[in-house]
Design an enzyme around this catalytic site. Sequence first.
Site, PDB file in Angstrom:
ATOM      1  CG  ASP A 477      -2.159   0.731   1.129  1.00 19.34           C
ATOM      2  OD1 ASP A 477      -2.502   1.518   0.308  1.00 19.34           O
ATOM      3  OD2 ASP A 477      -3.212   0.539   2.104  1.00 19.34           O
ATOM      4  CG  ASP A 547      -9.559   2.436  -0.312  1.00 17.08           C
ATOM      5  OD1 ASP A 547      -9.192   1.187  -0.362  1.00 17.08           O
ATOM      6  OD2 ASP A 547      -8.985   3.154   0.341  1.00 17.08           O
TER       7      ASP A 547
END
Length: 733
Positions: A477, A547
């Site tokens: 990430d 997301d």
Amino acid sequence: MNITWHETSKQFHLYNDRISYVLYVQPNGELGQLYYGKRIHDKKDFRYVVQHQWKALTSYFDMDNAFSLELNLQEYPSFGSGDYDAEAFCLVEENGSRISNFIYQEHRIYEGKAELPGLPATYGTAKEVMTLEVTLKDAVSGALLILSYSIFDRTSVIARHAEFRNVGEQHLLLDRALSACLDLPDADYDWMQFSGSWGRERFPVIRKIGTGTIAIESRRGHSSQNANPFVILKRKETSEIQGEAIGFSFVYSGNFLAQAQKNTDGRLRIVMGIHPETFSWPLAPGESFVTPEVLIGRSEEGLSGLSRIFHHLYNDHLVRGYWQNRPRPILLNNWEATCMDFTQERILDIAKKGKEAGVELFVLDDGWFGARDDDRRGLGDWVENPKKLPQGMKGLAEKVNEMGLKFGFWIEPEMVNEDSDLYRAHPDWILSVPGRKSSLGRWQLVLDFSKPEVVEYIYDMLYRVIKDAPISYIKWDMNRSISECFSIGKDPAHQGEVYHRYILGVYDLYERLRTAFPEILFESCSSGGGRFDAGMLYYAPQAWCSDNTDGEDRCLIQYGTSFGYPISSIGAHVSAVPNQQTGRAVPIRMRGNVAMFGAFGYELDLNEISDDEFEIVKEQIAFVKEHRMLLQYGDLYRLRSPFEKAQAAWISVSGDRKEALLAVHTMRATVNHLPERLKLAGLDPECLYQLGENSYYGDELMEVGLPMKDACLPGYRIDQDDSSVVLYLKAQA
Ligand code: DGJ
């Protein structure tokens, strides 16, 4: 595929069955372009297209011959010697001069394609790709410029990059070094970019090209949600199925510029490369600089045709090693179920239910290390938290393996919280300007990956966790954009290198981890889809797309992403409802149907859904297992855009056209109207396809279309809000 050199006219012709690209040495010795487009016959001389003519206020290289850089198509132009449009590079000499004249010296044509040191790049065997390298020299500075062109055999793609070598005595400065320029004789194209923001990544935006400049860029340190380093030129009449489209993909994950400039003569110049405003690179005698690669693809089969070119190129010539063209495991991730608040028991509970549903891989997300109980602390301390993982990563991974599931986990190696042991020990390891306040993003600072010792340290920390445990997958990430980009202790003259060196550090860490653990599947992520670029796919074959996991929004996000990136690379999960981002409760059927056209998975606690929903989950997983290669690697045709109507449709067709999966998702129903026909694409017109109880010829489905009514769509309705079907078509023997 071939590359010919015509000595007398000094022309190169790169061609395969589909495209031709003709370059030549211009009268002043610099490289110019004669033609780029559909394949044409090879010929000794195409110079008749060159414009030698008089025009007011034009700077001529040769007055007698009326030869001007401004009037001709250039290959890799500089500014200041008579070409007034956007330049590809700028080399500054010790005396401050920014003028260069790179003159043809020699060339090399070879089968295959060389690697780009420290950079991601496409690759191919001697049979699959051929390369032309043209060496040019600037006599005054003593620098060499090597322009590289690779043409692939079976696809209409040219890969380009440039290299500067300082073989002279001067200390030079590269103030701009883009990767490619493509001049086109007319500008009757629309420009298509894929822009957005967190939670709404890669929405197609079409802009009309008018006189002047349009551009997209990232100066955020990552390719970003806001702009994607993939753009398309399309003719006005180009549809999804037919017409000309040219795509430009930058194989890079940092700051970039992609720009189109229509000049007042109606010509179009496209340039693409590292963003020049955040870049400068000193070149001492003996040093060299290699730009990242730009891929230029061309389709006459519309936008879907262009997408398929890039999908196949990435699957066959960019993704490497063990995961190349392999089915992606169905995973279950705990992030939306637990965030950082979990115990080992809870994790095992979630994993167990996943196994019961048929999931293949469990992924432990953020929160397993250091003091990471919330996003204000712990980042950088890559040591298991004993309260959450009493037997360490190894213990948890083994327990998950014992259930019959593979195991993977989350990292964010480029970042640090102020409240972390790493930051306390090495406050000078972050990007920041001494004496100035550093901006925070999600409570974190950015580690200075331009420093090899920082990359080395993080590698050692991660290596220790990975090597001890049976790890099959890693989600990498990156949760903030870069600010205050300054490398503490670096010579002032070299600060302009930092953004690029940072990305080189990221690539270095990826390469080292990939080499140490070649079978680990990496998934890149940047607060969702902030690093969805071709550069990343070289290291991490799949990328978390967004997301925003809402079933409706995902229809838009994945549809937009599919223009530039293969389905096998699009991380797509079913999450719980009401959705955490939108509050919507899209039925599990549609959430699954959308996600299965991607690197499929779930991101919720399956213990918390109803029995009926759990049965549907089991069905979905079984369906994906049965059709996984067709879903992830089939030929994609977009049929209906959710950006135009509240309905999306696409079809994925097998290479032999014997099988297909048609997806139709209705976001908003319209009441009391006649069902429209949906024309399918990509099928064999001669084949009779079985669809539920009915059978139809391929030509019928593509020319007449399939009425969007229940009778023709076996199984489920699509005439209600959030109704969706995925239908299997099989050619009868
Ligand atoms: C942002 C990612 O996009 C999410 O999927 C999740 O991994 C969080 N970071 C964890 O902090």
